[in-house]
Write a protein that holds these residues in place. Sequence first.
Motif, short mmCIF file in Angstrom:
data_model
loop_
_atom_site.label_atom_id
_atom_site.label_comp_id
_atom_site.label_asym_id
_atom_site.label_seq_id
_atom_site.Cartn_x
_atom_site.Cartn_y
_atom_site.Cartn_z
N LEU A 34 0.85 -1.19 0.00
CA LEU A 34 0.00 0.00 0.00
C LEU A 34 0.88 1.24 0.00
N SER A 35 0.81 2.02 -1.07
CA SER A 35 1.64 3.23 -1.15
C SER A 35 0.95 4.38 -0.39
N LEU A 36 1.72 5.02 0.49
CA LEU A 36 1.20 6.17 1.23
C LEU A 36 1.82 7.46 0.70
N ASP A 37 2.32 7.40 -0.52
CA ASP A 37 2.96 8.58 -1.09
C ASP A 37 1.93 9.49 -1.76
N HIS A 38 1.93 10.74 -1.35
CA HIS A 38 1.05 11.76 -1.94
C HIS A 38 -0.40 11.30 -2.06
N ARG A 39 -0.96 10.83 -0.92
CA ARG A 39 -2.36 10.42 -0.90
C ARG A 39 -3.22 11.67 -0.67
N ASP A 41 -6.07 12.10 -1.43
CA ASP A 41 -7.45 11.74 -1.09
C ASP A 41 -7.62 11.56 0.42
N ILE A 42 -6.51 11.55 1.15
CA ILE A 42 -6.60 11.34 2.60
C ILE A 42 -6.30 12.65 3.33
N LYS A 43 -7.24 13.06 4.15
CA LYS A 43 -7.09 14.35 4.84
C LYS A 43 -6.13 14.22 6.02
N PRO A 44 -5.46 15.32 6.40
CA PRO A 44 -4.60 15.25 7.58
C PRO A 44 -5.41 15.20 8.87
N CYS A 45 -4.80 14.69 9.94
CA CYS A 45 -5.43 14.71 11.27
C CYS A 45 -5.65 16.17 11.67
N ARG A 46 -6.83 16.46 12.24
CA ARG A 46 -7.07 17.85 12.65
C ARG A 46 -7.18 17.96 14.17
N ASP A 47 -6.76 16.96 14.87
CA ASP A 47 -6.75 16.96 16.34
C ASP A 47 -8.10 17.38 16.91
N CYS A 48 -9.17 16.82 16.35
CA CYS A 48 -10.52 17.16 16.83
C CYS A 48 -10.85 16.44 18.13
N TYR A 50 -12.08 13.52 18.61
CA TYR A 50 -13.19 12.56 18.57
C TYR A 50 -12.70 11.19 19.06
N CYS A 51 -11.47 10.84 18.66
CA CYS A 51 -10.95 9.50 19.00
C CYS A 51 -10.57 9.38 20.48
N PHE A 52 -10.60 10.48 21.23
CA PHE A 52 -10.35 10.36 22.67
C PHE A 52 -11.52 9.63 23.36
N SER A 53 -12.69 9.70 22.74
CA SER A 53 -13.85 9.04 23.35
C SER A 53 -14.51 7.99 22.44
N HIS A 54 -14.02 7.84 21.21
CA HIS A 54 -14.57 6.83 20.30
C HIS A 54 -13.40 6.06 19.67
N ALA A 55 -13.56 4.77 19.51
CA ALA A 55 -12.50 3.97 18.89
C ALA A 55 -12.60 4.06 17.37
N ALA A 56 -12.59 5.28 16.87
CA ALA A 56 -12.73 5.50 15.44
C ALA A 56 -12.32 6.93 15.11
N CYS A 57 -12.05 7.16 13.82
CA CYS A 57 -11.76 8.52 13.35
C CYS A 57 -13.02 9.04 12.65
N PRO A 62 -10.83 7.84 2.43
CA PRO A 62 -10.26 6.50 2.19
C PRO A 62 -9.37 5.96 3.32
N MET A 63 -9.04 6.81 4.32
CA MET A 63 -8.28 6.30 5.47
C MET A 63 -9.08 5.22 6.20
N GLN A 64 -10.41 5.32 6.11
CA GLN A 64 -11.26 4.32 6.78
C GLN A 64 -10.94 2.91 6.26
N GLU A 65 -10.65 2.82 4.96
CA GLU A 65 -10.28 1.53 4.36
C GLU A 65 -8.94 1.06 4.91
N ILE A 66 -8.03 2.03 5.10
CA ILE A 66 -6.69 1.68 5.60
C ILE A 66 -6.78 1.20 7.05
N TYR A 67 -7.64 1.83 7.86
CA TYR A 67 -7.84 1.34 9.24
C TYR A 67 -8.26 -0.14 9.21
N LYS A 68 -9.16 -0.44 8.29
CA LYS A 68 -9.65 -1.82 8.18
C LYS A 68 -8.50 -2.77 7.84
N LYS A 69 -7.69 -2.34 6.88
CA LYS A 69 -6.56 -3.18 6.46
C LYS A 69 -5.57 -3.37 7.61
#
Length: 184
Positions: A34-39, A41-48, A50-57, A62-69
């Motif tokens: 899986l190439s992570l070069d110049h993706r 289509d994938i947004k940067p983390c914005r330190d919102c 959300y993941c402090f209280s949910h086990a998800a982003c 398309p990062m959601q697909e990468i989490y699955k992988k």
Amino acid sequence: MKTLILTGSPRKKGHIAELVQYLAERLDTEVELLSLDHRTDIKPCRDCRYCFSHAACCIQDPMQEIYKKLDEADRIVFAAPVYFYNIPGSMKAVLDRLQVYWAAIIRGDRPSVHKKGGMILVGGAPESPRQFEGTIQTLQYMLDDLGAECVDIVTMGNSDKEGLSEREDVKRKLEQLAEKLNAE
Ligand SMILES: Cc1cc2nc3c(=O)[nH]c(=O)nc-3n(C[C@H](O)[C@H](O)[C@H](O)COP(=O)(O)O)c2cc1C
């Protein structure tokens, strides 16, 4: 068993591609590159946070697909060239989204270590003791967060002058990495 190899070089026929190919040919597991070069289509983390209280982003891209992988992989290998003593910025932007795994510490649901991981790193400069230090620190932290024990790190310096065909020592190290990843 599945090995996911995440690569960060923009050079499709560069050294990382060659070392990854050498490793992949020796793995008994299913392998996905899986190439992570110049993706873009994938947004940067914005330190919102959300993941402090949910086990998800909460960013739906398309990062959601990468989490699955990543969750499904039994073996995780990071393969990257050194750019100014760290991984390339474009790869880092994607990997910052692994904050969701780090946040398990805050959520209190950190998984136990049950995967195996590894690293393949190349640097153009002549080999020196601290050449890969920053890169290893970053990627080690990410493997820890993913619940993967780093079984080996293969480094190849001096890549501006020599490639894998001249580096029997690096070939042996890749073979050892494959053996460790193949082991149950
Ligand atoms: C922006 C940039 C920064 C780099 N910084 C380093 C560095 O800090 N140390 C080093 O040894 N090589 C450095 N290099 C050289 C690359 O690590 C080297 O060319 C490597 O072989 C590239 O891998 P690839 O062939 O798979 O693309 C840098 C290259 C680029 C383009």
